[in-house]
Structure formats: structure tokens, C-alpha cells
Write an enzyme that holds these catalytic residues in place. Structure first.
Site, short mmCIF file in Angstrom:
data_model
loop_
_atom_site.label_atom_id
_atom_site.label_comp_id
_atom_site.label_asym_id
_atom_site.label_seq_id
_atom_site.Cartn_x
_atom_site.Cartn_y
_atom_site.Cartn_z
N THR A 256 -6.07 -1.01 10.42
CA THR A 256 -6.87 -2.04 9.77
C THR A 256 -8.22 -2.25 10.47
O THR A 256 -8.33 -1.96 11.68
CB THR A 256 -6.08 -3.38 9.80
OG1 THR A 256 -6.96 -4.46 9.53
CG2 THR A 256 -5.45 -3.65 11.17
N ASP A 257 -9.17 -2.80 9.75
CA ASP A 257 -10.47 -3.13 10.37
C ASP A 257 -10.33 -4.35 11.29
O ASP A 257 -11.24 -4.62 12.09
CB ASP A 257 -11.54 -3.39 9.30
CG ASP A 257 -11.21 -4.53 8.33
OD1 ASP A 257 -10.11 -5.13 8.42
OD2 ASP A 257 -12.07 -4.83 7.47
N GLU A 258 -9.20 -5.08 11.19
CA GLU A 258 -9.07 -6.33 11.96
C GLU A 258 -9.00 -6.07 13.46
O GLU A 258 -9.22 -6.98 14.26
CB GLU A 258 -7.87 -7.14 11.46
CG GLU A 258 -8.01 -7.44 9.98
CD GLU A 258 -7.04 -8.46 9.43
OE1 GLU A 258 -6.56 -9.30 10.20
OE2 GLU A 258 -6.78 -8.41 8.21
N LYS B 166 -1.64 -4.32 15.94
CA LYS B 166 -2.16 -3.09 15.31
C LYS B 166 -3.07 -2.35 16.29
O LYS B 166 -3.05 -1.12 16.36
CB LYS B 166 -2.92 -3.41 14.02
CG LYS B 166 -2.06 -3.90 12.86
CD LYS B 166 -1.04 -2.86 12.36
CE LYS B 166 -1.70 -1.69 11.64
NZ LYS B 166 -0.66 -0.80 11.03
N ILE C 170 0.84 -1.21 0.00
CA ILE C 170 0.00 0.00 0.00
C ILE C 170 0.87 1.25 0.00
O ILE C 170 0.59 2.22 -0.72
CB ILE C 170 -0.97 0.00 1.21
CG1 ILE C 170 -1.81 -1.28 1.22
CG2 ILE C 170 -1.89 1.22 1.14
CD1 ILE C 170 -2.67 -1.45 2.47
N TYR D 20 -1.35 -10.37 14.79
CA TYR D 20 -1.29 -9.18 13.91
C TYR D 20 -2.27 -8.11 14.37
O TYR D 20 -1.89 -6.96 14.62
CB TYR D 20 -1.59 -9.58 12.46
CG TYR D 20 -1.92 -8.40 11.57
CD1 TYR D 20 -0.98 -7.40 11.31
CD2 TYR D 20 -3.19 -8.26 10.97
CE1 TYR D 20 -1.28 -6.31 10.49
CE2 TYR D 20 -3.50 -7.18 10.16
CZ TYR D 20 -2.55 -6.21 9.93
OH TYR D 20 -2.85 -5.12 9.13
P1 NAD Z 1 3.31 -4.78 3.46
O1 NAD Z 1 3.65 -5.90 4.38
O2 NAD Z 1 3.12 -5.01 2.02
O3 NAD Z 1 4.43 -3.63 3.58
C1 NAD Z 1 4.99 -3.24 4.83
C2 NAD Z 1 6.22 -2.39 4.54
O4 NAD Z 1 6.76 -1.97 5.81
C3 NAD Z 1 7.35 -3.15 3.82
O5 NAD Z 1 7.86 -2.36 2.78
C4 NAD Z 1 8.38 -3.39 4.90
O6 NAD Z 1 9.71 -3.43 4.40
C5 NAD Z 1 8.17 -2.17 5.80
N1 NAD Z 1 8.61 -2.41 7.19
C6 NAD Z 1 8.33 -3.51 7.96
N2 NAD Z 1 8.94 -3.37 9.15
C7 NAD Z 1 9.57 -2.17 9.14
C8 NAD Z 1 10.35 -1.47 10.09
N3 NAD Z 1 10.61 -1.98 11.32
N4 NAD Z 1 10.85 -0.25 9.77
C9 NAD Z 1 10.60 0.27 8.53
N5 NAD Z 1 9.89 -0.36 7.58
C10 NAD Z 1 9.38 -1.57 7.89
O7 NAD Z 1 2.01 -4.10 4.12
P2 NAD Z 1 0.78 -3.40 3.39
O8 NAD Z 1 -0.20 -4.42 3.00
O9 NAD Z 1 1.30 -2.42 2.39
O10 NAD Z 1 0.16 -2.59 4.63
C11 NAD Z 1 0.61 -1.27 4.93
C12 NAD Z 1 -0.13 -0.78 6.17
O11 NAD Z 1 -1.54 -0.81 5.92
C13 NAD Z 1 0.09 -1.65 7.40
O12 NAD Z 1 0.20 -0.81 8.52
C14 NAD Z 1 -1.16 -2.51 7.50
O13 NAD Z 1 -1.45 -2.86 8.84
C15 NAD Z 1 -2.20 -1.56 6.93
N6 NAD Z 1 -3.35 -2.20 6.28
C16 NAD Z 1 -3.18 -3.16 5.31
C17 NAD Z 1 -4.29 -3.72 4.67
C18 NAD Z 1 -4.12 -4.74 3.58
O14 NAD Z 1 -5.15 -5.31 3.12
N7 NAD Z 1 -2.94 -5.03 3.11
C19 NAD Z 1 -5.58 -3.29 5.01
C20 NAD Z 1 -5.72 -2.31 6.00
C21 NAD Z 1 -4.60 -1.75 6.61
P1 TYD Z 2 -5.31 -12.56 3.77
O1 TYD Z 2 -5.13 -12.10 2.36
O2 TYD Z 2 -4.17 -13.22 4.46
O3 TYD Z 2 -5.83 -11.29 4.59
P2 TYD Z 2 -6.44 -11.21 6.10
O4 TYD Z 2 -6.17 -12.47 6.81
O5 TYD Z 2 -5.66 -10.06 6.67
O6 TYD Z 2 -7.90 -10.92 5.92
O7 TYD Z 2 -6.54 -13.56 3.80
C1 TYD Z 2 -7.81 -13.18 3.32
C2 TYD Z 2 -8.75 -14.31 3.57
O8 TYD Z 2 -8.36 -15.41 2.74
C3 TYD Z 2 -8.73 -14.83 5.00
O9 TYD Z 2 -10.05 -15.20 5.38
C4 TYD Z 2 -7.85 -16.07 4.92
C5 TYD Z 2 -8.10 -16.59 3.50
N1 TYD Z 2 -6.95 -17.28 2.88
C6 TYD Z 2 -7.15 -18.55 2.32
O10 TYD Z 2 -8.27 -19.13 2.33
N2 TYD Z 2 -6.07 -19.17 1.73
C7 TYD Z 2 -4.84 -18.60 1.71
O11 TYD Z 2 -3.88 -19.25 1.17
C8 TYD Z 2 -4.66 -17.29 2.26
C9 TYD Z 2 -3.32 -16.63 2.23
C10 TYD Z 2 -5.76 -16.67 2.83
#
Ligand code: NAD
Ligand code: TYD
Length: 369
Positions: A144-146, A174, A23, A170
Site C-alpha cells: 500500500t501507499d500508506e 505493511k 482485491i 496497519y
Molecule cells: P481485504 O481485507 O478485503 O481482504 C483480505 C483477505 O485476506 C480476506 O479474504 C481475508 O480472509 C484474507 N486473510 C486475512 N488474514 C489471513 C490469513 N492469516 N491467512 C490467509 N488469508 C487471510 O483486503 P483488500 O482490500 O482486498 O486488500 C488486499 C491487499 O491489498 C492487502 O495486502 C492490502 O494491504 C493491499 N492494498 C489494499 C488497498 C485497498 O484500498 N483496499 C490498497 C492498496 C493495497
Molecule cells: P478507508 O476507506 O478506511 O481507507 P484508508 O484509511 O486506508 O485510506 O478511509 C478512507 C478515508 O475516508 C480516510 O481518510 C478515512 C475516511 N473515512 C471517513 O471519513 N468515514 C468513515 O466512516 C470511514 C470508514 C473512512
């Protein structure tokens, strides 16, 4: 690191953490496509950080990449002192639930201690700013919504007032970071805003998460591992819409408030997998037959939250944000992107990635690789 001798007024730069992740990198790319305000990008480059994603900015003076850890107080202090940002947009985190089950320590370190370190550094920097810069400064915490826990089928979606009930290492880490951010506002007056967003999908997502994992496995003819009965529900939002919402909250959000961000797109996992398979059948049919032949139900994730859903009415009403993509348009763009970028995919599927696939799926009664 480039040092600047003349002190700027704190009005021309933002500091992004975790801007090489999924993101964060989408945010940096969109930010620099939309305007000219420079970005300092602090990222540790864990397995989830990838400079390839930012390769298009290699010669762009508006992007200043710094490899470093948000837990390193001296490093963060120095960056704030040198670059004097008007805002911090904090994405850096350990973000994958399954990894948090196998190894929660790193989640507590980065998500809790790292956020604490950033808050303390930001507080010291902010306190010393002049009046105007102090008032305008923002610490935007991306969450996150989690943190709200799991919904039953008939429950109303999560509003901002929903109690925190995190269930995984996780989401607990958060939630802890959200509480720290809240306290730094109430106790010290730091102008923070927090966003709690639902599941994102889109280009550059690491193929450990559901949607990119299904795409890359299906393309390679590997099993598509669906946890449990596949009826767990997530509320999916295209990453570009999340980035637009963050820009809007940064520009107009009220300090001390939180904003839930979601796409009004509740879909069960098994339905997501079918959608991905059918899109691939259309865009890149396999000689062996429909991609759905690869679906395997495997052992469930421990503590697996059943349903997430976001009530996004507040950000819509107060800040005028709404998602631009439907799930149909967003998922088509996403599958297309993975088809068009096999080099990016191959690059992230390193030895460490294969090790993770073995750790997470090896003991389930179906294999991913
Ligand atoms: P990601 O795991 O793809 O990226 C995380 C980034 O943070 C990586 O580039 C990593 O190198 C960097 N990082 C990790 N530890 C670090 C540290 N100690 N110091 C500096 N950099 C560090 O994560 P994402 O999916 O891009 O999520 C970004 C943010 O959005 C997170 O805070 C996550 O909780 C939140 N979020 C994600 C989702 C989703 O669906 N992916 C949804 C809602 C909120
Ligand atoms: P994920 O992408 O890991 O996001 P989050 O757990 O943060 O919601 O998983 C999304 C949903 O998909 C979750 O209900 C777990 C499920 N899932 C599978 O069924 N198989 C998989 O291999 C993975 C990675 C996730």
C-alpha cells in the site's frame, strides 16, 4: 484437498493468498476471465473473506480454493509441493486502518508473521526448483501507499524512493512486511516484486471502507459519518485497474524492484461523499430528499493521515501500464454494482458487521448505524 501424483514443471499455476477478499477476488475473477492458467487460492476466510464473491467459479476446475492461514507453515509448504506454482501473488492481510487502531495484534500476526512464513516457505520451495523454473519464479507482494506516511498539501506525490514513515498499526505492519520481502531478495536472492498501490474502490469491497460504507448507509437512510473536517485526501484507483497493473508487474516487473500504482485521482473525502450522494440521487432517489441530508461530521480517526498521492510514472514508463477508468466511470460502475447486488451486501452485514459498526462509531459524536 486434491493431491496430484505427477509433478508439474512449475509453469502452469499461480498461488494467490487472500483471494476471497476485495482485491484478491477481483484479481482471481479477472485472471480467469483473461486466460486459462489455474489459480490456487489460499484464504483464511476472516470477516473480510467471502466465498459468495467467487460463487461463479464454484464448478470451474481452474480455481482451487483452500481455506487456510498464511501463518501455517506446514499448510503453505504442502500447497507449494502439491501445486508447484510458478508464482505467488500475496494479497492476504488485515487491511482496515480503523480495525488496526482497535486491535493491532492480528495485523502484526497476519501481515508480518504471515508474510514471513510465506517468504520462508517460498524460499525453500524456490531453492529446490530446476534452473529454468527458479529463474522464472516470482513472489509478488501486494502493498500500500500508506507505508510512506502522510503528505502535506504542497508535497510531491510518493515516488518509489520516498522514505517509509508509516503512522498507523496497519501501515506499520505493511511496512514491516515490505522490508521482509526486500530483505529476502537481497539476502537470499528470492525473485520478489512489490507493488505499493493507492486506495482502491469497486465491486465486492467490504462496507467498512469509505466508499461502500457511504453507498450502503445512504441506501438504508443511515448517517454518513465523515471523520474530522472531511478534507483528508486519498488517491483513488478502480480495482480492475489495480488488478491489471499486478498482472503487468507479474509478467514484466524486475525482481527486487518496487512499483507504485495509482490513479492520479486525488479527492477529498467530503467530495467523495457528495459524488456518491449525487449518483444515488440520480440512480435511486430517496423519497425523503437528497442523500446529502445524511452527512454527519464525526470525531476524527486518531493519527489520521492527511493526504496520500502516488507518482505512478515508473510503472507507466517501464511497464506501459495506465489506468483504463476515470474516477467518473469507475464510481458510476461501483454504485451501479452495489445497487444491483443487494444480496451480496445483505450477506456481509452479519452480526459481526453490526458489532464492528457499534465499536467504531458508537463513541464518535455521530452514528453510522
Ligand atoms: P481485504 O481485507 O478485503 O481482504 C483480505 C483477505 O485476506 C480476506 O479474504 C481475508 O480472509 C484474507 N486473510 C486475512 N488474514 C489471513 C490469513 N492469516 N491467512 C490467509 N488469508 C487471510 O483486503 P483488500 O482490500 O482486498 O486488500 C488486499 C491487499 O491489498 C492487502 O495486502 C492490502 O494491504 C493491499 N492494498 C489494499 C488497498 C485497498 O484500498 N483496499 C490498497 C492498496 C493495497
Ligand atoms: P478507508 O476507506 O478506511 O481507507 P484508508 O484509511 O486506508 O485510506 O478511509 C478512507 C478515508 O475516508 C480516510 O481518510 C478515512 C475516511 N473515512 C471517513 O471519513 N468515514 C468513515 O466512516 C470511514 C470508514 C473512512
Amino acid at each position: 484437498m486434491r493431491r496430484e501424483t505427477t509433478e508439474r514443471n512449475g509453469d502452469m499455476t499461480i498461488l494467490v493468498t487472500g483471494g476471497a477478499g476485495f482485491i484478491g477476488a477481483n484479481f482471481v475473477l479477472d485472471w480467469l476471465a483473461a486466460g486459462d492458467e489455474p489459480v490456487v487460492n489460499l484464504d483464511k476466510l476472516t470477516y473480510a473473506g467471502n466465498l459468495q464473491t467467487l460463487a461463479g467459479l464454484a464448478r470451474d476446475a481452474r480455481h482451487h480454493f483452500v481455506q487456510g492461514d498464511i501463518c501455517d507453515r506446514a499448510r503453505v509448504d504442502d500447497l507449494l509441493e502439491v501445486h508447484r506454482p510458478r508464482a505467488i501473488v500475496h494479497f492476504a492481510a488485515e487491511s482496515h486502518v480503523d480495525r488496526s487502531i482497535h486491535g493491532p495484534g492480528e495485523f502484526v500476526r497476519t501481515n508480518v508473521e504471515g508474510t514471513f512464513t510465506l517468504l520462508e516457505s517460498a524460499r525453500a520451495y524456490w531453492r529446490a526448483l530446476g534452473d529454468e523454473a527458479r529463474t522464472g519464479f516470482r513472489f509478488l507482494h501486494v502493498s500500500t501507499d500508506e507505508v510512506y506516511g502522510s503528505l502535506a498539501a504542497a508535497d510531491a506525490p510518493f515516488a518509489e524512493s520516498h522514505p517509509y514513515q508509516p503512522n498507523s498499526p496497519y501501515s506499520a505492519s505493511k511496512a514491516a512486511s515490505d522490508h521482509l520481502v526486500r530483505a529476502w531478495h537481497h539476502t537470499y536472492g528470492l525473485p520478489v516484486v512489490t507493488t505499493n498501490c493507492s486506495n482502491n474502490y469497486g465491486p465486492y469491497q467490504f462496507p467498512e471502507k469509505l466508499i461502500p460504507l457511504m453507498i450502503v448507509n445512504a441506501l438504508a437512510g443511515r448517517d454518513l459519518p465523515v471523520y474530522g473536517d472531511g478534507r483528508n485526501v486519498r488517491d483513488w484507483l478502480y480495482v480492475g485497474d489495480h488488478c491489471a497493473a499486478i498482472r503487468r508487474v507479474l509478467a514484466a516487473g524486475t525482481p527486487g524492484e518496487t512499483y507504485n500504482i495509482g490513479g492520479w485521482n486525488e479527492i477529498a473525502n467530503i467530495d467523495i461523499v457528495h459524488i456518491v450522494c449525487r449518483l444515488l440521487d440520480e440512480l435511486q432517489p430517496a423519497a425523503e430528499g437528497p442523500h446529502e441530508r445524511l452527512i454527519r461530521f464525526v470525531a476524527d480517526r486518531p493519527g489520521h493521515d492527511r493526504r496520500y498521492a502516488i507518482d505512478a510514472r515508473r510503472i507507466e514508463r517501464e511497464l506501459g501500464w495506465r489506468p483504463a477508468e476515470t474516477f467518473e466511470s469507475g464510481i458510476r460502475k461501483t454504485v451501479r454494482w452495489y445497487l444491483d447486488n443487494p444480496g451480496w451486501v445483505a450477506d456481509v452485514q452479519s452480526g459481526a458487521y453490526r458489532e464492528w459498526i457499534g465499536t467504531n462509531y458508537g463513541s464518535r459524536n455521530g452514528a453510522a448505524a
